[in-house]
Design an enzyme around this catalytic site. Sequence first.
Site, short mmCIF file in Angstrom:
data_model
loop_
_atom_site.label_atom_id
_atom_site.label_comp_id
_atom_site.label_asym_id
_atom_site.label_seq_id
_atom_site.Cartn_x
_atom_site.Cartn_y
_atom_site.Cartn_z
N HIS A 37 -43.78 15.50 59.73
CA HIS A 37 -43.92 14.04 59.90
C HIS A 37 -42.79 13.31 59.19
O HIS A 37 -42.26 12.32 59.72
CB HIS A 37 -45.24 13.55 59.27
CG HIS A 37 -46.49 14.12 59.86
ND1 HIS A 37 -47.28 15.03 59.18
CD2 HIS A 37 -47.09 13.92 61.04
CE1 HIS A 37 -48.33 15.34 59.93
NE2 HIS A 37 -48.24 14.69 61.07
N LYS A 149 -43.22 19.78 68.24
CA LYS A 149 -44.34 20.66 67.88
C LYS A 149 -45.46 20.53 68.92
O LYS A 149 -46.11 21.50 69.29
CB LYS A 149 -44.83 20.28 66.48
CG LYS A 149 -46.22 20.73 66.11
CD LYS A 149 -46.26 22.20 65.83
CE LYS A 149 -47.53 22.68 65.18
NZ LYS A 149 -48.77 22.24 65.77
N SER A 185 -48.13 22.16 60.10
CA SER A 185 -49.21 21.45 60.79
C SER A 185 -50.23 21.01 59.75
O SER A 185 -50.49 21.74 58.79
CB SER A 185 -49.87 22.39 61.79
OG SER A 185 -51.12 21.87 62.20
P1 AMP Z 1 -50.15 14.49 64.20
O1 AMP Z 1 -50.32 13.81 62.88
O2 AMP Z 1 -50.51 15.92 64.20
O3 AMP Z 1 -50.75 13.71 65.33
O4 AMP Z 1 -48.58 14.47 64.47
C1 AMP Z 1 -47.85 13.29 64.46
C2 AMP Z 1 -46.46 13.56 64.96
O5 AMP Z 1 -45.83 14.52 64.12
C3 AMP Z 1 -46.44 14.13 66.38
O6 AMP Z 1 -45.36 13.55 67.10
C4 AMP Z 1 -46.21 15.60 66.13
O7 AMP Z 1 -45.59 16.27 67.22
C5 AMP Z 1 -45.29 15.56 64.92
N1 AMP Z 1 -45.30 16.84 64.20
C6 AMP Z 1 -46.39 17.55 63.80
N2 AMP Z 1 -46.01 18.70 63.21
C7 AMP Z 1 -44.64 18.71 63.24
C8 AMP Z 1 -43.64 19.64 62.79
N3 AMP Z 1 -43.96 20.78 62.21
N4 AMP Z 1 -42.34 19.32 63.00
C9 AMP Z 1 -41.99 18.15 63.62
N5 AMP Z 1 -42.90 17.24 64.05
C10 AMP Z 1 -44.20 17.51 63.87
#
Ligand code: AMP
Length: 281
Positions: A37, A149, A185
């Site tokens: 993030h 991701k 993650s």
């Molecule tokens: P989330 O909080 O899981 O909904 O993710 C928010 C954003 O962060 C989304 O655009 C995800 O694709 C991105 N994201 C999550 N994990 C990663 C990672 N390991 N590397 C880059 N972006 C990520």
Amino acid sequence: MQVIKQVEQMRRWSESQRSKGLTVGCVPTMGFLHEGHLSLLRECSRRADRVVMTLFVNPSQFSAGEDYEDYPRDFEGDCKNAEQCGADVAFAPSVEEMYPEGYQTYVSVTEVSRDMEGAIRFGHFPGVVTIVTKLFNAVLPHLAVFGEKDYQQLKVIERLVEDLNMGVEIAGLPTVREDDGMAMSSRNVYLSGPQRQQALAISRSLFEARQAVQNGERESSVLRYDAAVKIKSAGMEVDYVAVRDSVTLEPLVKIDRPARMLIAARLGSIRLIDNMQLFPG
Ligand code: AMP
């Protein structure tokens, strides 16, 4: 960094930035921020004059029986980290603010959200697409940054923005990984030490598939079979191993154009996804 909880206040803030000729960038998240993030926030602050991180665990994208209630949360920590990475605003609305009583509008993207995550997590993409639309209507961004991701999600959002003429530039950034290759993650906190070792089979299979393509393998079925065997032998249940055209996400029989492998697998109740560009490697 300012915390905003109301849609109207968010819009007023963005309108005032826009009226000064400043560009607004948006990084949608469900919080519990990690380096992945933060990489999006840093890039967003390089590309836009003002950065809004949205922080909302969106109930409508979780199916029944999924981890909505247990999803990890750390509001204070997230605000501190986001501020250090250049966020000017954390937009953190309540569920009632986003889905007030009487709410009944859902947006959906068809083809590209139909299989993989869309087939297994019923209602997931309509939930994602709806909340992203609502967040964009509140934040009024010029630019929004997403991670590769969630590769299918990125393609779905690109389609949404183009089809509905939203006028928001979408940037997709590479997956940030731990030193051993595992994709970062928020859900990795669910993994015990031994489970984390098992889960490494996912990223290893992706790296090995990419290597196999570099060594000349062109049959998608061979690549998919090898990856599925490795993940199963690590004791995981495979939801899917797919090899897709990286632009359209159509299934590929031969690796004869830009290709991506996408994997979802489960370890008990913990579900993990990852993907990698196979070709060009
Ligand atoms: P989330 O909080 O899981 O909904 O993710 C928010 C954003 O962060 C989304 O655009 C995800 O694709 C991105 N994201 C999550 N994990 C990663 C990672 N390991 N590397 C880059 N972006 C990520």
